[in-house]
Design a protein around this motif. Structure first.
Motif, PDB file in Angstrom:
ATOM      1  N   ARG A  69       0.827  -0.609   0.183  1.00  0.00           N
ATOM      2  CA  ARG A  69       0.213   0.295  -0.023  1.00  0.00           C
ATOM      3  C   ARG A  69       1.395   0.966   0.180  1.00  0.00           C
ATOM      4  NH1 ARG A  69      -3.676  -0.602   4.824  1.00  0.00           N
ATOM      5  NH2 ARG A  69      -4.158   1.735   3.761  1.00  0.00           N
ATOM      6  N   ALA A  70       1.941   0.984  -0.174  1.00  0.00           N
ATOM      7  CA  ALA A  70       3.039   1.835   0.130  1.00  0.00           C
ATOM      8  C   ALA A  70       3.990   2.470  -1.487  1.00  0.00           C
ATOM      9  CB  ALA A  70       3.881   2.035   1.336  1.00  0.00           C
ATOM     10  N   ASN A  71       4.521   3.386  -1.474  1.00  0.00           N
ATOM     11  CA  ASN A  71       5.129   3.959  -2.439  1.00  0.00           C
ATOM     12  C   ASN A  71       6.677   4.086  -2.203  1.00  0.00           C
ATOM     13  OD1 ASN A  71       3.628   3.964  -4.651  1.00  0.00           O
ATOM     14  ND2 ASN A  71       2.330   5.958  -3.720  1.00  0.00           N
ATOM     15  N   THR A  72       7.534   4.317  -3.022  1.00  0.00           N
ATOM     16  CA  THR A  72       9.009   3.815  -2.466  1.00  0.00           C
ATOM     17  C   THR A  72       9.173   5.185  -3.657  1.00  0.00           C
ATOM     18  OG1 THR A  72       9.526   2.060  -1.784  1.00  0.00           O
ATOM     19  CG2 THR A  72      11.465   3.334  -2.496  1.00  0.00           C
ATOM     20  N   TYR A  73      10.055   6.428  -3.653  1.00  0.00           N
ATOM     21  CA  TYR A  73      10.215   7.311  -4.286  1.00  0.00           C
ATOM     22  C   TYR A  73      11.805   7.342  -3.999  1.00  0.00           C
ATOM     23  CZ  TYR A  73       5.489   9.426  -3.559  1.00  0.00           C
ATOM     24  OH  TYR A  73       3.925   9.148  -3.031  1.00  0.00           O
ATOM     25  N   ARG A  74      12.087   7.680  -5.795  1.00  0.00           N
ATOM     26  CA  ARG A  74      13.663   7.462  -6.482  1.00  0.00           C
ATOM     27  C   ARG A  74      13.474   8.405  -7.239  1.00  0.00           C
ATOM     28  NH1 ARG A  74      16.929   7.654  -9.730  1.00  0.00           N
ATOM     29  NH2 ARG A  74      19.283   6.122 -10.002  1.00  0.00           N
ATOM     30  N   ILE A  75      14.620   9.441  -6.874  1.00  0.00           N
ATOM     31  CA  ILE A  75      14.776  11.256  -7.367  1.00  0.00           C
ATOM     32  C   ILE A  75      16.029  10.864  -8.015  1.00  0.00           C
ATOM     33  CG2 ILE A  75      15.698  12.620  -6.695  1.00  0.00           C
ATOM     34  CD1 ILE A  75      13.972  13.287  -4.339  1.00  0.00           C
ATOM     35  N   ASP A  76      15.954  11.442  -9.148  1.00  0.00           N
ATOM     36  CA  ASP A  76      16.940  11.584 -10.128  1.00  0.00           C
ATOM     37  C   ASP A  76      18.234  11.875 -10.088  1.00  0.00           C
ATOM     38  OD1 ASP A  76      19.186  11.612 -12.636  1.00  0.00           O
ATOM     39  OD2 ASP A  76      17.331  11.102 -14.455  1.00  0.00           O
ATOM     40  N   PRO A  77      19.163  12.233  -9.739  1.00  0.00           N
ATOM     41  CA  PRO A  77      19.832  13.251  -9.012  1.00  0.00           C
ATOM     42  C   PRO A  77      20.449  13.958  -9.794  1.00  0.00           C
ATOM     43  CG  PRO A  77      20.358  11.298  -8.944  1.00  0.00           C
ATOM     44  CD  PRO A  77      19.657  10.731  -9.072  1.00  0.00           C
ATOM     45  N   ASP A  78      20.854  13.414 -11.559  1.00  0.00           N
ATOM     46  CA  ASP A  78      21.560  13.597 -12.216  1.00  0.00           C
ATOM     47  C   ASP A  78      20.602  14.776 -13.440  1.00  0.00           C
ATOM     48  OD1 ASP A  78      24.530  12.124 -11.727  1.00  0.00           O
ATOM     49  OD2 ASP A  78      23.140  11.149 -12.795  1.00  0.00           O
ATOM     50  N   LYS A  79      19.393  14.465 -12.904  1.00  0.00           N
ATOM     51  CA  LYS A  79      18.417  15.308 -14.120  1.00  0.00           C
ATOM     52  C   LYS A  79      18.224  17.190 -13.941  1.00  0.00           C
ATOM     53  CE  LYS A  79      14.318  15.496 -16.371  1.00  0.00           C
ATOM     54  NZ  LYS A  79      14.366  15.349 -17.429  1.00  0.00           N
ATOM     55  N   VAL A  80      18.754  17.738 -15.031  1.00  0.00           N
ATOM     56  CA  VAL A  80      18.853  19.223 -14.746  1.00  0.00           C
ATOM     57  C   VAL A  80      17.600  19.855 -14.662  1.00  0.00           C
ATOM     58  CG1 VAL A  80      19.940  21.144 -15.974  1.00  0.00           C
ATOM     59  CG2 VAL A  80      20.955  19.137 -16.434  1.00  0.00           C
ATOM     60  N   LEU A  81      18.134  21.432 -13.952  1.00  0.00           N
ATOM     61  CA  LEU A  81      17.133  21.888 -13.888  1.00  0.00           C
ATOM     62  C   LEU A  81      16.431  22.663 -14.693  1.00  0.00           C
ATOM     63  CD1 LEU A  81      18.123  23.821  -9.839  1.00  0.00           C
ATOM     64  CD2 LEU A  81      16.640  20.883 -10.991  1.00  0.00           C
ATOM     65  N   ARG A  82      15.403  23.043 -14.786  1.00  0.00           N
ATOM     66  CA  ARG A  82      14.512  23.027 -15.906  1.00  0.00           C
ATOM     67  C   ARG A  82      14.501  24.687 -16.515  1.00  0.00           C
ATOM     68  NH1 ARG A  82       8.400  21.594 -16.231  1.00  0.00           N
ATOM     69  NH2 ARG A  82       8.165  23.878 -16.486  1.00  0.00           N
ATOM     70  N   HIS A  83      14.857  25.399 -15.177  1.00  0.00           N
ATOM     71  CA  HIS A  83      14.614  27.205 -15.686  1.00  0.00           C
ATOM     72  C   HIS A  83      16.227  27.691 -16.792  1.00  0.00           C
ATOM     73  CE1 HIS A  83      14.478  31.480 -15.487  1.00  0.00           C
ATOM     74  NE2 HIS A  83      13.227  30.915 -14.755  1.00  0.00           N
ATOM     75  N   PRO A  84      16.612  28.297 -17.262  1.00  0.00           N
ATOM     76  CA  PRO A  84      17.600  28.559 -17.697  1.00  0.00           C
ATOM     77  C   PRO A  84      18.230  29.354 -17.000  1.00  0.00           C
ATOM     78  CG  PRO A  84      15.120  29.208 -18.999  1.00  0.00           C
ATOM     79  CD  PRO A  84      15.003  28.998 -18.263  1.00  0.00           C
ATOM     80  N   ALA A  85      18.540  29.530 -16.176  1.00  0.00           N
ATOM     81  CA  ALA A  85      18.930  30.498 -15.032  1.00  0.00           C
ATOM     82  C   ALA A  85      19.849  29.413 -14.812  1.00  0.00           C
ATOM     83  CB  ALA A  85      18.261  31.140 -14.290  1.00  0.00           C
TER      84      ALA A  85
END
Length: 123
Positions: A69-85
């Protein structure tokens, strides 16, 4: 049963951190956290947290696996942030500012690098 994180008091006015970043940091801190607990910690509705998680999954910053009944989340640490700045900055760089490890929370000397739980072991 895990203990809930203390809920911060309410706040009015502007802040430096977006709700998406807050949710991502809560998940990085505990990859098995419940939506209810994220909502309480981030001072958001459960529906808002669900939308944010959906946004993060849709753009590849986050994935989850269902375990009972639970979720385990995984974050992609190498994903680049969205904003051009923030061109070239990764999720790991963002989380290094937002997530403190257990020794930092307890005020004990130790590693200053954040624990990126659910981030594929990256630090």
């Amino acid at each position: 049963m895990p203990c809930m994180v203390a809920v911060p008091g309410s706040h009015t006015g502007w802040t430096f951190i977006t709700n998406h970043a807050r949710v991502l940091a809560a998940i990085a801190d505990n990859p098995n956290i419940r939506i209810r607990d994220i909502a309480a910690h981030c001072r958001l509705t459960e529906r808002a947290v669900q939308r944010i998680i959906s946004d993060l999954e849709q753009d590849g910053y986050l994935s989850h696996t269902r375990e009972g009944r639970a979720n385990t989340y995984r974050i992609d640490p190498d994903k680049v942030l969205r904003h051009p700045a923030e061109a070239g900055l990764t999720v790991a760089a963002l989380l290094s500012l937002l997530v403190r490890d257990e020794t930092d929370r307890m005020g004990k000397p130790g590693s200053q690098s954040p624990r990126l739980a659910g981030a594929g072991g990256a630090s």
